[in-house]
Write an enzyme that holds these catalytic residues in place. Structure first.
Site, PDB file in Angstrom:
ATOM      1  N   THR A 218      29.397  25.166 -20.418  1.00 30.44           N
ATOM      2  CA  THR A 218      30.691  24.702 -20.927  1.00 30.44           C
ATOM      3  C   THR A 218      30.993  23.338 -20.302  1.00 30.44           C
ATOM      4  O   THR A 218      31.906  23.200 -19.487  1.00 30.44           O
ATOM      5  CB  THR A 218      31.833  25.690 -20.598  1.00 30.44           C
ATOM      6  OG1 THR A 218      31.841  25.943 -19.173  1.00 30.44           O
ATOM      7  CG2 THR A 218      31.642  26.991 -21.338  1.00 30.44           C
TER       8      THR A 218
ATOM      9  N   LEU B 122      29.732  31.688  -7.754  1.00 33.32           N
ATOM     10  CA  LEU B 122      28.475  31.468  -7.051  1.00 33.32           C
ATOM     11  C   LEU B 122      28.411  30.039  -6.504  1.00 33.32           C
ATOM     12  O   LEU B 122      28.688  29.092  -7.222  1.00 33.32           O
ATOM     13  CB  LEU B 122      27.291  31.692  -7.998  1.00 33.32           C
ATOM     14  CG  LEU B 122      27.242  33.036  -8.720  1.00 33.32           C
ATOM     15  CD1 LEU B 122      26.024  33.086  -9.632  1.00 33.32           C
ATOM     16  CD2 LEU B 122      27.213  34.181  -7.727  1.00 33.32           C
TER      17      LEU B 122
ATOM     18  N   CYS C 162      30.615  22.620 -11.067  1.00 32.88           N
ATOM     19  CA  CYS C 162      31.883  23.340 -11.239  1.00 32.88           C
ATOM     20  C   CYS C 162      33.121  22.484 -10.996  1.00 32.88           C
ATOM     21  O   CYS C 162      33.931  22.288 -11.899  1.00 32.88           O
ATOM     22  CB  CYS C 162      31.912  24.563 -10.321  1.00 32.88           C
ATOM     23  SG  CYS C 162      30.724  25.841 -10.758  1.00 32.88           S
TER      24      CYS C 162
ATOM     25  N   HIS D  31      35.427  19.943   5.515  1.00 32.46           N
ATOM     26  CA  HIS D  31      34.435  19.041   6.089  1.00 32.46           C
ATOM     27  C   HIS D  31      34.485  17.723   5.327  1.00 32.46           C
ATOM     28  O   HIS D  31      34.185  17.670   4.136  1.00 32.46           O
ATOM     29  CB  HIS D  31      33.043  19.667   6.022  1.00 32.46           C
ATOM     30  CG  HIS D  31      32.951  20.983   6.720  1.00 32.46           C
ATOM     31  ND1 HIS D  31      32.951  21.095   8.090  1.00 32.46           N
ATOM     32  CD2 HIS D  31      32.880  22.251   6.244  1.00 32.46           C
ATOM     33  CE1 HIS D  31      32.879  22.372   8.440  1.00 32.46           C
ATOM     34  NE2 HIS D  31      32.842  23.088   7.327  1.00 32.46           N
TER      35      HIS D  31
ATOM     36  N   GLY E 244      31.108  17.146  -5.929  1.00 34.13           N
ATOM     37  CA  GLY E 244      30.382  16.978  -7.190  1.00 34.13           C
ATOM     38  C   GLY E 244      29.877  18.327  -7.643  1.00 34.13           C
ATOM     39  O   GLY E 244      30.433  19.364  -7.293  1.00 34.13           O
TER      40      GLY E 244
ATOM     41  N   LYS F 148      24.865  18.584  -2.980  1.00 33.67           N
ATOM     42  CA  LYS F 148      24.904  19.379  -1.758  1.00 33.67           C
ATOM     43  C   LYS F 148      23.481  19.800  -1.435  1.00 33.67           C
ATOM     44  O   LYS F 148      22.577  19.670  -2.282  1.00 33.67           O
ATOM     45  CB  LYS F 148      25.804  20.609  -1.929  1.00 33.67           C
ATOM     46  CG  LYS F 148      25.302  21.602  -2.988  1.00 33.67           C
ATOM     47  CD  LYS F 148      26.219  22.806  -3.120  1.00 33.67           C
ATOM     48  CE  LYS F 148      26.160  23.711  -1.910  1.00 33.67           C
ATOM     49  NZ  LYS F 148      26.892  24.978  -2.124  1.00 33.67           N
TER      50      LYS F 148
ATOM     51  N   LYS G  96      39.526  31.705 -12.173  1.00 36.43           N
ATOM     52  CA  LYS G  96      38.363  30.870 -11.897  1.00 36.43           C
ATOM     53  C   LYS G  96      38.768  29.407 -11.725  1.00 36.43           C
ATOM     54  O   LYS G  96      38.375  28.743 -10.755  1.00 36.43           O
ATOM     55  CB  LYS G  96      37.342  31.014 -13.028  1.00 36.43           C
ATOM     56  CG  LYS G  96      36.219  30.003 -13.020  1.00 36.43           C
ATOM     57  CD  LYS G  96      35.279  30.193 -11.851  1.00 36.43           C
ATOM     58  CE  LYS G  96      34.098  29.224 -11.964  1.00 36.43           C
ATOM     59  NZ  LYS G  96      33.104  29.429 -10.915  1.00 36.43           N
TER      60      LYS G  96
END
Length: 433
Positions: free
Chosen positions: A86, A153, A263, A254, A260, A324, A207
């Protein structure tokens, strides 16, 4: 139970593999024949620690299969999960539900009995209503329930998050659907993972609200980091000091170059658009999105400042490209904006990332990709830590000093104590300290 997972991307593949590990019979469906062929051969389309072993184990046990045949996969299923992409829609930032509704129509054509259809994809409030409308219009008189079951997740830790979740959110008021979903998640329920049953629209909003709040925490500490630099304070100590307050907590405090990934960027934007549609603006989230976008470009300016204010003709070594560690995901990674700003300023960029270089090459073809951190740093005027991969946490600083043209380090993740780098003769710049 027999579970069909429509979509074999990040969410669908991880969820399907974990469900099969619970003992369910799972079929993962995808239109991409190349992806399905790779999965059948044991090759993962994404990098996620432990996923290849989990998939191989359950394929060998006969509990996990892959196919391009959606209709055959849906027939006889107890639950059909929609886990397609999406992305943000071009032009207006709304979530693009094209794939969700296309999958829904195909599911409707294949249904041959009672079934629970579950939206696992991240979708705006009211999407479940439209999915239900399509199914009832096209699937005939079969008992069909539509459930919202958002995923939470973290890339790089997805298997652990799925098997040991903070909570399982299930949006439905249909009693039969509740029974099916309890059985789907029964292994986790036995482990006392909390299951929260809500209305479908509430589940859809949870969400977005969760991701927006986490994005707000990241952006908050990043702005505090800027203030720390201005007043001579240490953002790491500030973070510890406020994080020890149980009402606040230490996670997502942090300081760094901005968020980025798959999500936060698209979900905060979609929440803004939903709020606009309902004429209930969320000004805090609006500010978060703007500040995060500006911050990525500001990190490029920070590197240029470390070069004396002029990057023309200089060589920059970028360590870490993915948004990440422990993922190959380049979506909205801070490195994209940082590298572009350096190229625009006339710098030459050499880069390394343990997993993300194949994905990055299509997005940043104008830079040189290196086999390790030291090759990237050879002849560089500055080395910049953008992603805190473990391999960058134990660099040989003295060795860097011997192979670089100039001893300058910009640490955008605060990996190193300043004193250690400065002892090696480097000019050192970090975030908020």
């Amino acid at each position: 139970m027999r579970i069909t997972m429509i979509g074999s991307g990040y969410v669908g593949l991880v969820s399907g593999a974990c469900f099969s590990d619970f003992g369910h019979e799972v079929i993962c469906v995808d239109k991409d024949e190349t992806k399905i062929a790779a999965l059948e051969a044991g090759r993962m389309p994404i990098f996620e620690p432990g996923l290849d072993t989990l998939v191989a184990t359950n394929v060998a046990a006969g509990r996990l299969r892959f196919t391009t045949d959606l209709q055959a996969a849906v027939r006889g299923a107890d639950a059909v999960f929609i886990a397609v992409g999406t992305p943000s829609r071009r032009g207006d930032g709304h979530a693009d539900l094209t794939y969700v509704f296309a999958a829904t129509r195909e599911i409707a054509e294949a249904i041959d009995g009672p079934v629970v259809v579950v939206t696992k994809s991240t979708v705006p409030v009211g999407t479940g209503d439209k999915v239900e409308e399509i199914l009832h219009e096209l699937a005939g008189d079969f008992p069909i329930a539509v459930v919202s079951n958002p995923e939470f997740l973290r890339e790089g830790a997805a298997i652990g998050d799925f098997k040991r979740p903070d909570r399982i959110v299930i949006g439905t008021e249909d009693e039969r659907a509740k029974g099916v979903m309890r059985e789907v998640y029964r292994p986790l329920y036995l482990n006392e993972s909390p299951i929260l049953f809500t209305g479908r629209r509430t589940s859809e909003l949870i969400k977005y609200a969760a991701n927006a709040f986490l994005a707000t925490k990241i952006t908050f500490i990043n702005e505090i980091a800027d203030l720390c630099e201005a007043v001579g304070a240490n953002v790491q100590d500030v973070s510890r000091g406020i994080g020890l307050d149980n009402r606040i907590g230490s996670k997502f405090l942090h300081a760094g170059p901005g968020y980025g990934g798959s999500c936060f960027p698209k979900d905060t934007l979609a929440l803004l658009k939903t709020a606009e549609d309902y004429e209930t603006p969320v000004r805090i989230v609006e500010a978060v999105v703007q500040v995060n976008d500006n911050r990525k470009r500001a990190m490029g300016r920070k590197v240029i400042k470390a070069l004396g204010g002029d990057a023309k003709g200089k060589t920059v070594a970028i360590l870490g490209l993915t948004f990440k560690p422990n993922t190959d995901d380049m979506r909205d990674a801070p490195s994209l904006a940082i590298v572009q700003s350096l190229l625009d300023a006339g710098a030459t960029v050499r880069a390394h990332d343990p997993e993300g270089m194949d994905s990055a090459k299509a997005m940043m073809p104008a830079i040189t990709y290196c086999r390790d951190a030291y090759e990237a740093a050879t002849g560089a005027d500055v080395v910049v830590i953008v992603t805190e991969w473990d391999t960058y946490r134990a660099l040989d600083i003295k060795r860097l000093g011997t192979i670089m043209a100039d001893k300058v380090m910009v640490d955008l993740r605060n990996v190193y104590p300043a004193v250690d780098v400065e002892k090696a003769g480097f000019a050192y710049s970090s975030i908020g300290r």
